[in-house]
Scaffold this active site. Structure first.
Site, mmCIF file in Angstrom:
data_model
loop_
_atom_site.group_PDB
_atom_site.id
_atom_site.type_symbol
_atom_site.label_atom_id
_atom_site.label_comp_id
_atom_site.label_asym_id
_atom_site.label_seq_id
_atom_site.Cartn_x
_atom_site.Cartn_y
_atom_site.Cartn_z
ATOM 1 N N LYS A 1 42.609 41.783 34.931
ATOM 2 C CA LYS A 1 41.154 41.877 35.729
ATOM 3 C C LYS A 1 41.411 40.763 36.641
ATOM 4 O O LYS A 1 40.784 41.077 37.762
ATOM 5 C CB LYS A 1 39.904 41.530 34.603
ATOM 6 C CG LYS A 1 39.910 42.691 33.779
ATOM 7 C CD LYS A 1 38.975 42.350 32.605
ATOM 8 C CE LYS A 1 38.957 41.218 31.726
ATOM 9 N NZ LYS A 1 39.999 41.488 30.787
ATOM 10 N N THR A 2 41.649 39.489 36.437
ATOM 11 C CA THR A 2 41.676 38.480 37.494
ATOM 12 C C THR A 2 42.644 38.842 38.579
ATOM 13 O O THR A 2 42.434 38.596 39.721
ATOM 14 C CB THR A 2 42.106 37.168 36.772
ATOM 15 O OG1 THR A 2 41.150 36.622 35.931
ATOM 16 C CG2 THR A 2 42.122 35.861 37.945
ATOM 17 N N ASP B 1 34.489 35.184 35.676
ATOM 18 C CA ASP B 1 35.188 35.721 34.494
ATOM 19 C C ASP B 1 34.176 35.290 33.453
ATOM 20 O O ASP B 1 33.211 34.572 33.253
ATOM 21 C CB ASP B 1 36.212 34.987 34.077
ATOM 22 C CG ASP B 1 37.423 35.637 33.361
ATOM 23 O OD1 ASP B 1 36.999 36.982 32.931
ATOM 24 O OD2 ASP B 1 38.313 35.113 32.949
ATOM 25 N N THR C 1 35.376 41.060 28.856
ATOM 26 C CA THR C 1 35.993 41.787 27.858
ATOM 27 C C THR C 1 34.936 42.232 26.821
ATOM 28 O O THR C 1 35.130 43.140 25.862
ATOM 29 C CB THR C 1 36.904 40.868 26.887
ATOM 30 O OG1 THR C 1 35.992 39.500 26.286
ATOM 31 C CG2 THR C 1 37.926 40.236 27.747
ATOM 32 N N ARG D 1 50.100 40.731 30.319
ATOM 33 C CA ARG D 1 50.391 39.213 30.056
ATOM 34 C C ARG D 1 50.978 39.063 28.859
ATOM 35 O O ARG D 1 52.207 38.133 28.863
ATOM 36 C CB ARG D 1 48.908 38.675 29.480
ATOM 37 C CG ARG D 1 48.942 37.132 29.309
ATOM 38 C CD ARG D 1 47.684 36.661 29.054
ATOM 39 N NE ARG D 1 46.585 36.902 30.348
ATOM 40 C CZ ARG D 1 45.195 36.871 30.095
ATOM 41 N NH1 ARG D 1 44.682 36.752 28.987
ATOM 42 N NH2 ARG D 1 44.645 36.859 31.200
#
Length: 336
Positions: A63-64, A108, A157, A216
């Protein structure tokens, strides 16, 4: 890129090196990329700021990274903060008033915004103005401060916890899902090239199986396998190195770590396979409920090891088999 939160560790800097900078370099999520490509091109051709973007999905899926790509594709400034860091309206006002035309501003964990800050965002997102109160008591008055047109990117999330009035102000909504094996393999090969790591094809396949469908995690495991290959081997990440590394890290072929297995064992041994409530389970395994629900549960559910019921979490027959435990008799009908 301007980052407005926290200090960075060496691991963070390595992670930043691995982040794709352009939409074409972002692996997987094909339909998502096609649509975003259209929206970006249209905004550039009109000379306008990109519409506000809502990004949702489990942690570690990009997302980032995607927010940074939007800034790069638009050729605009990128600023990042997290909702918990915005404690007072002045914190948000300080950021909004420094944004330049077309800036991409990522918040975020946007589901954790405080109500007063959330309400301030409404006018900022719709009218590119900021309501500010001057003075106190009877002499107090409200002035509107103009803002440069900007794009707010809200990442979360827990999309269900975002207030409906806030969600409705996002013109573009994007859901990022877990990655398939082929896309994860592409990510691992790309990361290995950037890190100058030699990796065998069968080792890529082994890492893909252990990566929990998450870039990740794939990148983190790749870096650890690089260490094992350097110290225990000849610098090449082979299938044998991956097998030994996974055994040392206690990660199994399904990508489950020791804490994942502890969650499953707790449901089975302490609560007879379930159902058990999330809060009770979190206390039993010594984990914060947010971490349990945001990080551990989504993958365990997606892989079919646990399921949610109205009465709580239940271990599936697949969980029993994976742990090598005997299935109980079907007394209550919950397992079968």
């Amino acid at each position: 890129m301007s980052v407005l939160q926290g200090e960075h560790t060496p691991e963070d800097h390595v992670e930043n090196r691995l982040r794709p900078q352009r939409l074409d370099d972002f692996q997987g999520q094909t339909e998502l990329k096609r649509n975003l490509g259209v929206f970006i091109q249209a905004a550039r051709e009109r000379g306008e700021a990109l519409d506000h973007v809502f990004l949702s999905g489990p942690p570690g899926l990009g997302k980032t990274t995607l927010a940074g790509i939007l800034a790069n594709e638009m050729g605009k400034e990128f600023k990042v903060t997290a909702a918990p860091a915005l404690e007072k309206p002045k914190d948000l006002a300080g950021i909004l008033t420094t944004l330049t035309d077309g800036s991409i501003f990522l918040i975020d964990e946007i589901h954790r915004l405080k109500p007063t800050i959330e309400e301030m965002l409404y006018i900022a997102m719709e009218d590119y103005e900021l309501d500010w109160i001057i003075g106190q008591g009877p002499s107090a008055r409200t002035i509107r401060i103009p803002l440069a047109p900007f794009t707010l990117v809200g990442a979360t999330t827990k999309a269900g916890l975002v207030a409906a009035p806030l969600y409705s102000r996002f013109g573009i909504s994007v859901r990022i899902d877990y990655y398939n094996a082929e896309d994860l393999a592409s990510i691992i090969r790309r990361s290995a090239t950037i890190l100058d790591v030699r990796i065998a094809p069968d080792a890529v396949a082994a890492l893909t199986r252990c990566a929990r469908g998450t870039p990740r995690v794939a990148n983190r495991i790749l870096r650890r396998m690089r260490d094992f290959a350097q110290v225990l081997g000849d610098g090449i990440v082979t299938d044998a190195i991956v097998r030994e590394g996974m055994e040392r890290l206690r990660i199994d072929d399904e990508g489950l770590e020791e804490h994942d297995r502890a969650i499953l064992r707790t449901i089975i041994t302490a609560y007879g396979g379930g159902p058990v409530g999330a809060e009770t389970l979190a206390i039993s395994v010594g984990e914060a409920i947010d971490t349990l629900e945001d990080f551990y549960e989504p993958y365990l559910i997606q892989r079919g090891f646990i399921k949610r019921t109205p009465r709580g979490r239940v271990a599936t027959p697949q969980a029993y088999r994976h742990l090598g435990m005997e299935l109980p008799s079907d007394e209550n009908g919950l397992l079968f």
